[in-house]
Design a protein around this motif. Sequence first.
Motif, mmCIF file in Angstrom:
data_model
loop_
_atom_site.group_PDB
_atom_site.id
_atom_site.type_symbol
_atom_site.label_atom_id
_atom_site.label_comp_id
_atom_site.label_asym_id
_atom_site.label_seq_id
_atom_site.Cartn_x
_atom_site.Cartn_y
_atom_site.Cartn_z
ATOM 1 N N GLY A 51 0.823 -1.207 0.000
ATOM 2 C CA GLY A 51 0.000 0.000 0.000
ATOM 3 C C GLY A 51 0.852 1.250 0.000
ATOM 4 N N GLU A 52 0.366 2.292 -0.667
ATOM 5 C CA GLU A 52 1.107 3.537 -0.755
ATOM 6 C C GLU A 52 1.253 4.180 0.620
ATOM 7 N N GLY A 53 2.475 4.578 0.951
ATOM 8 C CA GLY A 53 2.744 5.225 2.228
ATOM 9 C C GLY A 53 3.163 4.269 3.323
ATOM 10 N N ASN A 54 2.887 2.988 3.147
ATOM 11 C CA ASN A 54 3.296 2.003 4.148
ATOM 12 C C ASN A 54 4.796 1.739 4.054
ATOM 13 N N VAL A 55 5.383 1.269 5.145
ATOM 14 C CA VAL A 55 6.804 0.922 5.151
ATOM 15 C C VAL A 55 7.000 -0.339 5.978
ATOM 16 N N GLY A 56 7.634 -1.316 5.365
ATOM 17 C CA GLY A 56 8.052 -2.501 6.100
ATOM 18 C C GLY A 56 9.522 -2.388 6.434
ATOM 19 N N GLY A 57 9.953 -2.942 7.561
ATOM 20 C CA GLY A 57 11.340 -2.794 7.948
ATOM 21 C C GLY A 57 11.894 -3.975 8.713
ATOM 22 N N ILE A 58 13.182 -4.215 8.495
ATOM 23 C CA ILE A 58 13.940 -5.221 9.254
ATOM 24 C C ILE A 58 15.230 -4.558 9.716
ATOM 25 N N ILE A 59 15.547 -4.714 10.989
ATOM 26 C CA ILE A 59 16.755 -4.111 11.564
ATOM 27 C C ILE A 59 17.532 -5.209 12.285
ATOM 28 N N VAL A 60 18.812 -5.301 11.931
ATOM 29 C CA VAL A 60 19.678 -6.310 12.545
ATOM 30 C C VAL A 60 20.958 -5.619 12.986
ATOM 31 N N GLY A 61 21.408 -5.906 14.219
ATOM 32 C CA GLY A 61 22.642 -5.269 14.659
ATOM 33 C C GLY A 61 23.139 -5.781 15.995
ATOM 34 N N VAL A 62 24.267 -5.241 16.377
ATOM 35 C CA VAL A 62 24.872 -5.526 17.675
ATOM 36 C C VAL A 62 24.855 -4.243 18.485
ATOM 37 N N PRO A 63 24.073 -4.157 19.563
ATOM 38 C CA PRO A 63 24.049 -2.947 20.385
ATOM 39 C C PRO A 63 25.422 -2.689 21.006
ATOM 40 N N PRO A 64 25.680 -1.445 21.480
ATOM 41 C CA PRO A 64 26.992 -1.104 22.049
ATOM 42 C C PRO A 64 27.489 -2.163 23.049
ATOM 43 N N LYS A 65 28.717 -2.608 22.797
ATOM 44 C CA LYS A 65 29.321 -3.691 23.582
ATOM 45 C C LYS A 65 30.751 -3.322 23.970
ATOM 46 N N VAL A 66 31.101 -3.565 25.230
ATOM 47 C CA VAL A 66 32.462 -3.332 25.714
ATOM 48 C C VAL A 66 33.312 -4.532 25.315
ATOM 49 N N THR A 67 34.200 -4.314 24.343
ATOM 50 C CA THR A 67 35.041 -5.415 23.865
ATOM 51 C C THR A 67 36.378 -5.488 24.615
ATOM 52 N N ARG A 68 36.776 -4.358 25.240
ATOM 53 C CA ARG A 68 38.015 -4.339 26.049
ATOM 54 C C ARG A 68 37.831 -3.340 27.167
ATOM 55 N N ASN A 69 38.282 -3.721 28.376
ATOM 56 C CA ASN A 69 38.184 -2.826 29.519
ATOM 57 C C ASN A 69 39.272 -3.195 30.529
ATOM 58 N N ASP A 70 39.985 -2.166 30.959
ATOM 59 C CA ASP A 70 41.009 -2.409 31.978
ATOM 60 C C ASP A 70 40.391 -2.861 33.296
ATOM 61 N N ILE A 71 39.129 -2.533 33.501
ATOM 62 C CA ILE A 71 38.396 -3.055 34.653
ATOM 63 C C ILE A 71 37.732 -4.345 34.190
ATOM 64 N N LYS A 72 38.322 -5.480 34.521
ATOM 65 C CA LYS A 72 37.927 -6.761 33.941
ATOM 66 C C LYS A 72 36.458 -7.109 34.186
ATOM 67 N N ASP A 73 35.955 -6.737 35.353
ATOM 68 C CA ASP A 73 34.576 -7.104 35.678
ATOM 69 C C ASP A 73 33.554 -6.335 34.829
ATOM 70 N N ASN A 74 33.972 -5.248 34.186
ATOM 71 C CA ASN A 74 33.048 -4.425 33.384
ATOM 72 C C ASN A 74 33.192 -4.684 31.890
ATOM 73 N N LYS A 75 33.778 -5.822 31.552
ATOM 74 C CA LYS A 75 33.869 -6.202 30.143
ATOM 75 C C LYS A 75 32.736 -7.169 29.807
ATOM 76 N N ASP A 76 32.092 -6.956 28.648
ATOM 77 C CA ASP A 76 31.009 -7.838 28.219
ATOM 78 C C ASP A 76 31.581 -9.153 27.713
ATOM 79 N N ARG A 77 30.942 -10.281 28.122
ATOM 80 C CA ARG A 77 31.514 -11.604 27.862
ATOM 81 C C ARG A 77 30.709 -12.430 26.857
ATOM 82 N N ALA A 78 29.749 -11.768 26.202
ATOM 83 C CA ALA A 78 28.990 -12.440 25.144
ATOM 84 C C ALA A 78 28.529 -11.366 24.166
ATOM 85 N N THR A 79 27.880 -11.788 23.115
ATOM 86 C CA THR A 79 27.412 -10.836 22.110
ATOM 87 C C THR A 79 25.913 -10.995 21.914
#
Length: 616
Positions: A540-568
């Motif tokens: 239909g005119e004016g309609n929009v279908g959408g798909i969004i795929v991504g990885v939200p902000p993730k801590v990949t390295r941190n000098d504070i070891k306990d604050n590093k994300d351990r999965a994706t």
Amino acid sequence: MSKVSGSKLSGQAFWFCLSLFAHILVVQNTVFATETAATVQIAEGENAIAKTEPTDTPTPAVSVIAPPQTSKSDLTAASNSAIETAVSANAESTPTSNNAAPASVISSELQQSPIPETLPDKNSRSESQPSSELPDTTSMSQVTSVSQLSDIKPTDWAFQALQSLVERYGCIAGYPDATYRGNRALTRYEFAAGLNACLDQVTKLIGSSTANFVTKEDLAVLQRLQAEFATELASLRGRVDALEARTSELETNQFSTTTKLNAETILAVGDTFGNGAVGEDKTNTNFGYRVRLNFDTSFTGSDRLRTRLQARNSARYDRTTGTPMTRTNFDGDSGSQIILDKLSYQFTTGRTTVEIGAKGLTSDDVAPLINPYFDSAAQGAVSRFGAFNPAIYNTPGETGIAINHLLSAKLNLTLSYLANTAADPTAGNGLFDGSYGAMAQLTYSPSSELDLALSYVHSYSRKEDVDLSLGTGSNNANQPFNQSATRGNHFGVEGSWRASPRFAISGWVGYLNAQQLSDGDAKADIWNGGVTFAFPDLFGEGNVGGIIVGVPPKVTRNDIKDNKDRATSIHVEALYRIQVSDFISVTPGVYVITNTDHNKDNGTTWVGVLRTSFNF
């Protein structure tokens, strides 16, 4: 009598009464038009000019009486007296030529409104009407049908008489040479508009000039024309009065001559499902809203003062699921209080647009967003993450200045500086001592289908005011060093390609290098990325279908070891916006987050939303 028969009789009675009422209105309107028609008085001792007299030779020494005064453009009693005086003066003198009006008078008359084009009105007949049925032109009161009206042709005496007056007194606006131009026939109302202009012009000449400027012959012609078109003149002036009254009413009741109101309302039903970061799902089905009223004021036509009022009460799912990843694009709970959400002034000079914000000017307001189908809270993605690159546009600050400068037709430079607590003069706050974000972005648009951007933000978050991604990504990504003062260098690459009218793809990659500034000197790397697929006019005119795929902000390295994300975590979102009308859209949407909060110990969380948006 049967019910059907009774119903038919009732219907016939209804239409008979309605028809009778309409006819009464027509009769009243005809009587009113007749009563307001202009009267013509002939000077004592002179013969009246018959309305059907074929000759163009005017009768001397006549007086012109204007139609009833129905507007400020009518000939007033004083002007009638002036015309009579002019006639007397002309009778005593013997002018032999028609003197042209002064150039200054003609110039002023050229400022009149153009002659309105209207449908033919009185005194015309159809081609098939027999000549014996022609209306009696000696009595305007006998005109009762629109079919009796006729146009004024260039060969008619009235046309030629008025054209002669126009050429001498310059009383018609609309054409550069102040003439009718060409041989086009005029409706009687068009002709009456021109005649009214000449009456006004002659009145001005009599009131401001000597009598020699208007001859008795011209006055006689005007008298004859006025009598011939008395009904049209009265109706024309009545219409002018009605327009003036309507204009006055609009000016009195309008909100503002400089300010426009536009508004946006979001109503949303939502819920979450599955085990989030806090284990068992604790979210109940809820119904929330957000209302925004924008008052846009322009003082020069190229500027805008925006004052936005907002009230909202829409659930924040991070408080029940334990992770910012579940937040919607329009959430927030201000307790339904009406607050000043934004106050900014924008102006354009040359190729540069400047916006100064006292409140509510955020990073996603100042730079071009390279996700055209999903960046809007009311029309785009239902999740906060799916709207745009959080590493760039979800950064601190809401008070400051933004500059957009067109380096060329295809290249735009954005610079901005926004502070969080600019109005607070205490230590650790203010315009430069509190949390802020400074942005620079180059946007390149080589064609209408392709947009690319390189972005950079330098941010500072003071102690106890740290939220690096403003509610997207994991808890660690928002506070990699807990609430210690943090400096951030944000980098982003964004792109959008409209491959066809029915398909577009957009995406981004964001990187944040964070450094701890208090209680330590740790460093951290935070990444995110996303791809969106848009299907405009889907089903239909004016309609929009959408798909969004991504990885939200993730801590990949941190000098504070306990604050590093351990999965994706993987964010997958599907939505379909149904454009019900130009002002209403309904969007069902759902998004799923695996390994919630980038933690392998957490399950999968689902979020379902049904959003209805009203924009006007």
